[in-house]
Each structure stands twice: as structure tokens, then as C-alpha cells.
Design a protein around this motif. Structure first.
Motif, PDB file in Angstrom:
ATOM      1  N   ARG A  81      47.442 -35.216  -2.122  1.00  0.00           N
ATOM      2  CA  ARG A  81      47.374 -34.393  -3.334  1.00  0.00           C
ATOM      3  C   ARG A  81      45.894 -34.222  -3.640  1.00  0.00           C
ATOM      4  NH1 ARG A  81      51.168 -37.932  -3.434  1.00  0.00           N
ATOM      5  NH2 ARG A  81      49.819 -39.479  -4.429  1.00  0.00           N
ATOM      6  N   SER A  83      42.634 -32.063  -5.260  1.00  0.00           N
ATOM      7  CA  SER A  83      42.329 -31.197  -6.407  1.00  0.00           C
ATOM      8  C   SER A  83      40.854 -30.837  -6.458  1.00  0.00           C
ATOM      9  CB  SER A  83      42.641 -31.918  -7.721  1.00  0.00           C
ATOM     10  OG  SER A  83      43.963 -32.349  -7.737  1.00  0.00           O
ATOM     11  N   CYS A  85      37.903 -30.124  -8.675  1.00  0.00           N
ATOM     12  CA  CYS A  85      37.558 -30.432 -10.071  1.00  0.00           C
ATOM     13  C   CYS A  85      36.143 -29.959 -10.355  1.00  0.00           C
ATOM     14  CB  CYS A  85      37.645 -31.928 -10.332  1.00  0.00           C
ATOM     15  SG  CYS A  85      39.314 -32.589 -10.157  1.00  0.00           S
ATOM     16  N   MET A  90      39.176 -32.392 -15.735  1.00  0.00           N
ATOM     17  CA  MET A  90      40.050 -32.121 -14.587  1.00  0.00           C
ATOM     18  C   MET A  90      40.183 -33.362 -13.705  1.00  0.00           C
ATOM     19  SD  MET A  90      38.602 -28.362 -13.607  1.00  0.00           S
ATOM     20  CE  MET A  90      39.864 -27.824 -12.445  1.00  0.00           C
ATOM     21  N   THR A  94      43.818 -35.073 -13.179  1.00  0.00           N
ATOM     22  CA  THR A  94      44.469 -34.996 -11.861  1.00  0.00           C
ATOM     23  C   THR A  94      44.745 -36.382 -11.294  1.00  0.00           C
ATOM     24  OG1 THR A  94      44.562 -33.719  -9.831  1.00  0.00           O
ATOM     25  CG2 THR A  94      42.464 -34.819 -10.291  1.00  0.00           C
ATOM     26  N   ARG A  95      43.988 -37.397 -11.726  1.00  0.00           N
ATOM     27  CA  ARG A  95      44.337 -38.774 -11.343  1.00  0.00           C
ATOM     28  C   ARG A  95      45.504 -39.244 -12.211  1.00  0.00           C
ATOM     29  NH1 ARG A  95      44.900 -41.359  -8.190  1.00  0.00           N
ATOM     30  NH2 ARG A  95      44.358 -43.355  -9.103  1.00  0.00           N
ATOM     31  N   ASN A  98      48.646 -36.266 -11.790  1.00  0.00           N
ATOM     32  CA  ASN A  98      49.043 -35.810 -10.446  1.00  0.00           C
ATOM     33  C   ASN A  98      48.897 -36.884  -9.378  1.00  0.00           C
ATOM     34  OD1 ASN A  98      46.957 -33.036 -11.290  1.00  0.00           O
ATOM     35  ND2 ASN A  98      49.166 -33.145 -11.692  1.00  0.00           N
ATOM     36  N   ALA A 100      46.341 -37.633  -7.862  1.00  0.00           N
ATOM     37  CA  ALA A 100      45.564 -37.009  -6.783  1.00  0.00           C
ATOM     38  C   ALA A 100      44.860 -38.091  -5.972  1.00  0.00           C
ATOM     39  CB  ALA A 100      44.532 -36.048  -7.357  1.00  0.00           C
TER      40      ALA A 100
END
Ligand code: RB5
Length: 155
Positions: A81, A83, A85, A90, A94-95, A98, A100
Motif C-alpha cells: 500500500r 502513497s 505524500c 497525508m 496514510t499510516r 491505510n 501504508a
């Protein structure tokens, strides 16, 4: 441990991030230390970073000119995953939401607080809970693709 890699556009930014992480006594492995810069197309770099992140069960940083191409490549690898940033918010979200595992950065972008983004990304934990259900669905999309089954049929 952090895995890092860049294409030709990101060599200087990669060095800057490696120095930053080393100053913070964080282990970092550069998986794309090519002498020959003709073989460093971002799909290959994205794949190499992603493979290492999965094998070593750690976070990674992947750099190309915009961060976009390499994120597309990373996200083709099941289990990744990735991303792009461009700010701390962001990186945090995202951590947190998501989970990520690869941070993608654009070496040709201006006025980006790269160190802040990296620090936020590597220090933020996945929140789990309702977010785990969504991550499980992403995994299910991957599994369906692998098995040649249409994910949408189960919705
Ligand atoms: C390379 O010129 C450039 O296309 C690449 O670094 C990246 O920005 C692609 O998304």
C-alpha cells in the motif's frame, strides 16, 4: 529498518533522507544503489523497494520525479500500500488509516518538508479497528485478481 530506493531523479533526495535517518540512528538499506543509471526506470525501482519491504516486513521509501509513477508501480505488488505524500497530514493519515507500507516522494517537487513527512510516516502507527476491515477488502481485491474472480460479484 527502512528500505529506500530512487530512480535517477531522486538520487540527491535519497542521499538526504538516508543521512537524516542515520542521524536519527534508524537503520536504512538503499536497495537501488546502481552505478549504471540506464537501468533505473521507476517501475523496476518500485518493484525492488516493494519486494524488500514485504520480505523484511518493514516500511519503505520510494522516490521518482513526481512520486506518482513509482507509487503506481509499487501498488501493483500484492501486499503493498504505497502513497504519494506531499505533507505531514497525508503521511500521518496514510499510516493511521491505510496502513501504508511505502511512502512515495517526488524529487522534482518544490517546497516539500521531506524530513517532516518521513518522520511522520515512520512514527505513526496503523489505527486498526474499522480501518482493518477496509484493508482486508483491499487484500480481497488482490486475492480475486490472483484467482481470476470478479471482486464486484461479492458486493
Ligand atoms: C523520469 O523522467 C520520470 O518520468 C519519473 O521519475 C517519474 O516522475 C514518473 O512518474
Amino acid at each position: 529498518m527502512i528500505i529506500i530506493g530512487s530512480d535517477h531523479t531522486g538520487i540527491e533526495l535519497k542521499k538526504r533522507i538516508i543521512n537524516h535517518l542515520k542521524e536519527k540512528r534508524i537503520d536504512v538499506i538503499d536497495v537501488t544503489n546502481f552505478n549504471d543509471q540506464t537501468g533505473d526506470d521507476y517501475p523496476d525501482i518500485g518493484y525492488i523497494v516493494s519486494r524488500n519491504v514485504l520480505d523484511k516486513k518493514c516500511l519503505g521509501i520510494a522516490i521518482c520525479g513526481t512520486g506518482i509513477g513509482i507509487s503506481i508501480a509499487c501498488n501493483k505488488v500484492n501486499g503493498i500500500r504505497a502513497s504519494v505524500c506531499t505533507d505531514k497530514y497525508m503521511a500521518k493519515m496514510t499510516r493511521q488509516d491505510n496502513d501504508a507500507n511505502v511512502l512515495c516522494l517526488g524529487a522534482r517537487l518544490e517546497n516539500i518538508a521531506v524530513e517532516d513527512i518521513v518522520d511522520t510516516f515512520i512514527s505513526t502507527e496503523f489505527a486498526g479497528g474499522r480501518h482493518q476491515r477496509r484493508i482486508d477488502k483491499i487484500k480481497k481485491i488482490e486475492d480475486c485478481q490472483k484467482d481470476g474472480v470478479e471482486y464486484g460479484d461479492s458486493l
